[in-house]
Motif scaffolding. Sequence first.
Motif, PDB file in Angstrom:
ATOM      1  N   THR A 204       0.846  -1.200   0.000  1.00 46.25           N
ATOM      2  CA  THR A 204       0.000   0.000   0.000  1.00 46.25           C
ATOM      3  C   THR A 204       0.882   1.251   0.000  1.00 46.25           C
ATOM      4  O   THR A 204       2.063   1.190   0.368  1.00 46.25           O
ATOM      5  CB  THR A 204      -0.906   0.050   1.244  1.00 46.25           C
ATOM      6  N   THR A 205       0.294   2.360  -0.378  1.00 47.52           N
ATOM      7  CA  THR A 205       1.008   3.638  -0.374  1.00 47.52           C
ATOM      8  C   THR A 205       1.542   3.949   1.017  1.00 47.52           C
ATOM      9  O   THR A 205       2.679   4.394   1.185  1.00 47.52           O
ATOM     10  CB  THR A 205       0.068   4.764  -0.873  1.00 47.52           C
ATOM     11  N   GLU A 206       0.707   3.684   2.027  1.00 52.87           N
ATOM     12  CA  GLU A 206       1.103   3.975   3.415  1.00 52.87           C
ATOM     13  C   GLU A 206       2.339   3.175   3.812  1.00 52.87           C
ATOM     14  O   GLU A 206       3.260   3.702   4.451  1.00 52.87           O
ATOM     15  CB  GLU A 206      -0.049   3.656   4.386  1.00 52.87           C
ATOM     16  N   GLN A 207       2.365   1.887   3.427  1.00 56.41           N
ATOM     17  CA  GLN A 207       3.522   1.045   3.764  1.00 56.41           C
ATOM     18  C   GLN A 207       4.782   1.554   3.083  1.00 56.41           C
ATOM     19  O   GLN A 207       5.851   1.628   3.698  1.00 56.41           O
ATOM     20  CB  GLN A 207       3.255  -0.406   3.332  1.00 56.41           C
ATOM     21  N   VAL A 208       4.675   1.919   1.835  1.00 54.44           N
ATOM     22  CA  VAL A 208       5.842   2.393   1.076  1.00 54.44           C
ATOM     23  C   VAL A 208       6.373   3.699   1.670  1.00 54.44           C
ATOM     24  O   VAL A 208       7.590   3.900   1.783  1.00 54.44           O
ATOM     25  CB  VAL A 208       5.489   2.574  -0.418  1.00 54.44           C
ATOM     26  N   LEU A 209       5.464   4.571   2.108  1.00 50.44           N
ATOM     27  CA  LEU A 209       5.884   5.878   2.636  1.00 50.44           C
ATOM     28  C   LEU A 209       6.548   5.779   4.012  1.00 50.44           C
ATOM     29  O   LEU A 209       7.109   6.766   4.496  1.00 50.44           O
ATOM     30  CB  LEU A 209       4.691   6.834   2.692  1.00 50.44           C
ATOM     31  N   ARG A 210       6.500   4.598   4.618  1.00 53.38           N
ATOM     32  CA  ARG A 210       7.216   4.424   5.903  1.00 53.38           C
ATOM     33  C   ARG A 210       8.719   4.201   5.682  1.00 53.38           C
ATOM     34  O   ARG A 210       9.492   4.236   6.627  1.00 53.38           O
ATOM     35  CB  ARG A 210       6.634   3.223   6.668  1.00 53.38           C
ATOM     36  N   ARG A 211       9.107   3.952   4.456  1.00 56.92           N
ATOM     37  CA  ARG A 211      10.529   3.713   4.167  1.00 56.92           C
ATOM     38  C   ARG A 211      11.352   4.982   4.381  1.00 56.92           C
ATOM     39  O   ARG A 211      10.854   6.089   4.197  1.00 56.92           O
ATOM     40  CB  ARG A 211      10.705   3.261   2.708  1.00 56.92           C
ATOM     41  N   ASP A 212      12.616   4.766   4.713  1.00 53.50           N
ATOM     42  CA  ASP A 212      13.563   5.887   4.787  1.00 53.50           C
ATOM     43  C   ASP A 212      14.477   5.800   3.574  1.00 53.50           C
ATOM     44  O   ASP A 212      15.226   4.820   3.418  1.00 53.50           O
ATOM     45  CB  ASP A 212      14.387   5.818   6.084  1.00 53.50           C
ATOM     46  N   ILE A 213      14.414   6.800   2.718  1.00 52.01           N
ATOM     47  CA  ILE A 213      15.218   6.806   1.496  1.00 52.01           C
ATOM     48  C   ILE A 213      16.452   7.690   1.724  1.00 52.01           C
ATOM     49  O   ILE A 213      16.320   8.843   2.162  1.00 52.01           O
ATOM     50  CB  ILE A 213      14.398   7.342   0.294  1.00 52.01           C
ATOM     51  N   PRO A 214      17.645   7.174   1.438  1.00 51.70           N
ATOM     52  CA  PRO A 214      18.890   7.946   1.680  1.00 51.70           C
ATOM     53  C   PRO A 214      19.131   8.985   0.574  1.00 51.70           C
ATOM     54  O   PRO A 214      19.981   8.801  -0.304  1.00 51.70           O
ATOM     55  CB  PRO A 214      19.978   6.858   1.670  1.00 51.70           C
ATOM     56  N   TRP A 215      18.397  10.096   0.641  1.00 50.56           N
ATOM     57  CA  TRP A 215      18.495  11.116  -0.413  1.00 50.56           C
ATOM     58  C   TRP A 215      19.911  11.679  -0.552  1.00 50.56           C
ATOM     59  O   TRP A 215      20.369  11.972  -1.660  1.00 50.56           O
ATOM     60  CB  TRP A 215      17.508  12.259  -0.148  1.00 50.56           C
ATOM     61  N   GLU A 216      20.619  11.816   0.606  1.00 48.83           N
ATOM     62  CA  GLU A 216      21.979  12.388   0.569  1.00 48.83           C
ATOM     63  C   GLU A 216      22.909  11.552  -0.313  1.00 48.83           C
ATOM     64  O   GLU A 216      23.744  12.087  -1.045  1.00 48.83           O
ATOM     65  CB  GLU A 216      22.568  12.490   1.989  1.00 48.83           C
ATOM     66  N   THR A 217      22.738  10.214  -0.244  1.00 48.58           N
ATOM     67  CA  THR A 217      23.574   9.314  -1.057  1.00 48.58           C
ATOM     68  C   THR A 217      23.382   9.601  -2.539  1.00 48.58           C
ATOM     69  O   THR A 217      24.338   9.600  -3.323  1.00 48.58           O
ATOM     70  CB  THR A 217      23.196   7.839  -0.774  1.00 48.58           C
ATOM     71  N   TYR A 218      22.135   9.861  -2.926  1.00 48.96           N
ATOM     72  CA  TYR A 218      21.840  10.143  -4.338  1.00 48.96           C
ATOM     73  C   TYR A 218      22.474  11.468  -4.782  1.00 48.96           C
ATOM     74  O   TYR A 218      22.874  11.621  -5.932  1.00 48.96           O
ATOM     75  CB  TYR A 218      20.327  10.168  -4.585  1.00 48.96           C
ATOM     76  N   MET A 219      22.571  12.427  -3.850  1.00 48.07           N
ATOM     77  CA  MET A 219      23.207  13.694  -4.222  1.00 48.07           C
ATOM     78  C   MET A 219      24.707  13.487  -4.376  1.00 48.07           C
ATOM     79  O   MET A 219      25.332  14.019  -5.297  1.00 48.07           O
ATOM     80  CB  MET A 219      22.929  14.770  -3.164  1.00 48.07           C
ATOM     81  N   THR A 220      25.296  12.668  -3.487  1.00 54.74           N
ATOM     82  CA  THR A 220      26.735  12.378  -3.552  1.00 54.74           C
ATOM     83  C   THR A 220      27.092  11.755  -4.898  1.00 54.74           C
ATOM     84  O   THR A 220      28.123  12.069  -5.486  1.00 54.74           O
ATOM     85  CB  THR A 220      27.135  11.408  -2.411  1.00 54.74           C
ATOM     86  N   THR A 221      26.219  10.884  -5.368  1.00 53.43           N
ATOM     87  CA  THR A 221      26.482  10.221  -6.664  1.00 53.43           C
ATOM     88  C   THR A 221      25.925  11.037  -7.842  1.00 53.43           C
ATOM     89  O   THR A 221      25.831  10.540  -8.956  1.00 53.43           O
ATOM     90  CB  THR A 221      25.863   8.811  -6.683  1.00 53.43           C
ATOM     91  N   LYS A 222      25.528  12.274  -7.551  1.00 51.18           N
ATOM     92  CA  LYS A 222      25.055  13.227  -8.572  1.00 51.18           C
ATOM     93  C   LYS A 222      23.784  12.773  -9.318  1.00 51.18           C
ATOM     94  O   LYS A 222      23.523  13.187 -10.445  1.00 51.18           O
ATOM     95  CB  LYS A 222      26.163  13.557  -9.571  1.00 51.18           C
TER      96      LYS A 222
END
Length: 447
Positions: free
Chosen positions: A9-27
């Motif tokens: 469900t959308t609610e379950q997926v939104l509980r995840r923690d996504i490492p946004w900083e890592t994506y910026m490091t890798t541009k």
Amino acid sequence: MPTDQGDLTTEQVLRRDIPWETYMTTKLISGTGLQLLRRYDKKPESYKAQLLDDDGPAYIRVFVSILRDISKEETLEYILALFDEMLSANPKRARLFHDKSLSEENTYEPFLRLLWKGSWFTQEKSCKILSLIVSGRSKSQGESISQKDVTAVDDVLKGLVEWLCAQLKKPSHSSRGIPTAINCLATLLKEPLVRSSFVQADGVKFLIPLIIPASSQQSIQLLYETCLCVWLLSFYEPAVECLATSRCLPRLIDVVKGTTKEKVVRVVILTLKNLINKGTFAAEMVDLEVPHLLQNLKAQAWSDEDLLEAMNQLEEGLRINIKRLSSYEKYYQEVILGRLDWAPMHKDPIFWKENITHFEEHDFKVLRILLTILDTSSDPRTLAVACYDLSQFIQYHPAGRIIVTDLKAKDRVMKLMNHQSTEVTKNALLCIQRLFLGAKYASFLQA
């Protein structure tokens, strides 16, 4: 216990923690993108609503770029969940995708690509979001939309229809594939291009099996949306031709007989109203006793005035069509050609009462042809209708029983009581009953 990907469900997926900083490091995301994500992600609904009101297109640009540039499924699902949450809270936000500041961005492409990839969650949300985005483009934009944008939208709609038909044919998810496809079609079939693409893809035939009386809340919603699709298609001539050959009418009428759900009844009645002046639909409706059904429906308590008005219009349309289809000249031509079908006049009491004396013309020529048809025709439908017409003549003509007996009809009809077609034997039996019992008892023997 891990959740089945198909049932996320959308609610379950939104509980995840996504490492946004890592994506910026890798541009893979920019510094500005990271800033916007931090400001938006995991915040209360009211706060996010304010951000979208103030700077919605900027957030759309960042989210779409992540769908385009990042391939990790968990992250893609998360962005799709953010979009789903945003649009579920307010579908009018679909307009943000069409903001002038995004004119150089292809906001459709990532969703179209994801329809065919990844988990069911990814496919389902991409379909839902894309349908809302396409439907949300403002009509007032019409004059300023470039030819490039029109082409892009056309390609998206065709791609969507292709995926939706694939779901109806072979669903990606056993219980949600078809309901998802029907739900999106109920929105998209307002688009002329979608109607033509859907018909070209032979999609109409996948709708018909879904038109069945429903009991559970979920199946009622699916039935309603399926009937809504059929109603939208009833405005499009090539689709009407497909409906005519699909035998959808008996199914629609069974649905009305088998449900008390007002919105379902309304959409079916509106569909019948659209179809009544097309092809042989009016004749088929009379044969399926829709006038009688309408009488029963009108006796019930409905809160929707539009539904009652639609019933009255359908009833009037049937009355006009019966009159138009029931002329004696039309009947005479049908008999002369020797191939009979259940056109409205055969079962219409008014036709028989008004035209019964015509049967006496030229020494009962029409009756004699009907008897010849009983001897020579090999078509079960023709034989059944001929037997029925003889029984109608017996019922409505003061001397019908005597005349038919004098023309030696009894033996010919008796032979047909052993016919392999039940339609023929049923109508042969009715004719024999009326022949033996006479018009006095005919009212008890209506087919």
